[in-house]
Enzyme design. Structure first.
Site, short mmCIF file in Angstrom:
data_model
loop_
_atom_site.label_atom_id
_atom_site.label_comp_id
_atom_site.label_asym_id
_atom_site.label_seq_id
_atom_site.Cartn_x
_atom_site.Cartn_y
_atom_site.Cartn_z
N GLU A 1 -7.03 -3.83 4.95
CA GLU A 1 -6.52 -3.04 3.82
C GLU A 1 -6.20 -1.62 4.29
OE1 GLU A 1 -5.66 -2.27 0.84
OE2 GLU A 1 -6.26 -3.81 -0.59
N ARG B 1 -17.16 -1.36 -6.04
CA ARG B 1 -16.96 -0.76 -4.71
C ARG B 1 -15.58 -0.13 -4.65
NH1 ARG B 1 -12.93 -3.41 -2.15
NH2 ARG B 1 -12.76 -5.67 -2.31
N ASN C 1 -11.92 0.53 -3.59
CA ASN C 1 -10.77 -0.23 -3.11
C ASN C 1 -9.78 0.79 -2.53
OD1 ASN C 1 -9.93 -2.98 -2.89
ND2 ASN C 1 -8.22 -2.46 -4.22
N ASN D 1 -5.33 -0.16 -7.26
CA ASN D 1 -4.45 -0.37 -6.11
C ASN D 1 -3.21 0.52 -6.19
OD1 ASN D 1 -5.13 -2.20 -3.98
ND2 ASN D 1 -5.40 -3.78 -5.54
N ASP E 1 -0.56 -5.51 -5.00
CA ASP E 1 -1.73 -4.91 -4.34
C ASP E 1 -1.36 -3.49 -3.89
OD1 ASP E 1 -4.09 -4.54 -2.77
OD2 ASP E 1 -4.29 -6.69 -2.54
#
Ligand code: NAG
Length: 330
Positions: free
Chosen positions: A39, A131, A133, A182, A234
């Site tokens: 990511e 958490r 991202n 995102n 995303d």
């Protein structure tokens, strides 16, 4: 008559050249991995290096396109959703790890399994099973990073938030609740902010005040279902012309959207389904780096997609991106 033929031949040549250029093959190359969940690609234009993270592996990676060398550091503090270099500092990164904003001291020329870290602030206090991202740096050098709910790799809706961090690390809640935070792109004119909450199946745009860092007047720019795109949106980035490039998780695409009209302009099929994020890089910023994941795939899917979780370089798009900023923090 002779002049006319010259003109005619020139036009034909121009057409052939232009056509040849447009239809030139896009080439996709695997450059790193596979990892569980790659990511957050970030191109460091000062050092000509690509950084990215493996969320599940709790690692920050550095890829040198010249030597092809890949180094990493491991954050025992928790999963890593985002990592960006700190402005004006050498070997310092700001990372979202677990629900902590941390400063990581790492010389990316070598592996470091236990780097020195400093916790700067905490988010989602009193909220369980979330958490960090994805995150990005705004035009003024402030880090924006969001969280998502997740337990045993399964996302939980409505538990995340998007935060903007002041220069002293203090978080301000910008959007809440969100399912999976995102996207994150600012327009070149520094007056629009593009955002993706993945389970909303769309891309939204806000007006953005670069001085205060505030956002308002939310509108939908692009709807995935109306455009027959499977899966979710995303991570995303912006090209030199101001168009958005979007990673399509569970749909296997990277697609380009006109940031003004919301019209889909182009789409590139990737060799894996779970595409997580995109960033332009390379000395001319004309290579599109694409991160992907395998942590949500079944055994059968994994066999069909041996490259799932890899980081790819897409060459030959014929366009370039804009510089990615490092983060200002005291
Ligand atoms: C937008 O912000 C960037 C980064 O700070 C700056 O380089 C650029 O000049 C700004 N553009 C405008 C139109 O203000």
């Amino acid at each position: 008559m002779k002049d006319f033929s010259v003109l005619f031949i020139s036009i034909v040549l121009i057409i052939i050249f232009a056509f040849g250029k447009c239809s030139k093959d896009v080439r996709i190359e695997r450059i790193a991995g596979p990892y569980m969940c790659a990511e957050g690609p970030h191109w460091d234009e000062k050092k000509n290096l690509l950084y990215f993270v493996d969320v599940v592996g709790q690692k920050i990676f550095c890829y040198n396109p010249v030597t092809k060398k890949i180094t990493h550091t491991y954050l025992k503090n928790g999963q890593v959703g985002v990592a960006v270099p700190v402005h004006g500092k050498n070997n310092e990164f700001l990372a979202g790890s677990g629900t902590d904003l941390v400063r990581v001291f790492w010389d990316s020329t070598a592996d470091d399994k236990d780097p020195r870290i400093e916790i700067i602030s905490k988010v989602d206090i009193g909220v369980e099973d979330t958490r960090f991202n994805d995150g990005k740096v705004d035009p003024k050098g402030r880090l924006w990073a969001g969280t998502m709910g997740e337990k045993n790799y399964v996302p939980i809706s409505g538990k995340g938030s998007l935060y903007r961090f002041a220069y002293d690390g203090t978080p301000a809640t910008m959007i809440s609740p969100v399912d999976i935070s995102n996207g994150l792109v600012w327009s070149h004119t520094n007056d629009s902010f593009y955002y993706i909450d993945s389970f909303a199946y769309n891309i939204v745009v806000y007006d953005y005040d670069d001085t205060t860092g505030d956002i308002y007047n939310k509108r939908t720019l692009f709807d995935l279902k109306k455009n027959n795109i499977k899966g979710i949106a995303d991570g995303m980035t912006i090209d030199h012309a101001g168009n958005l490039w979007v990673a399509n998780h569970d749909g296997g695409l990277v697609f380009q959207v006109d940031s003004k009209t919301g019209k889909m302009l182009r789409s590139i099929a990737m060799p894996v389904t779970d595409v997580t994020s995109v960033a332009f890089g390379g000395p001319n910023k004309d290579i599109l780096y694409v991160t992907t994941a395998k942590d949500k795939l079944s055994e059968t899917q994994l066999q069909e997609q041996p490259l799932a979780g890899s980081v790819f370089a897409v060459y030959g798009l014929g366009i370039s991106g804009s510089p990615m900023l490092s983060c200002k923090i005291r």
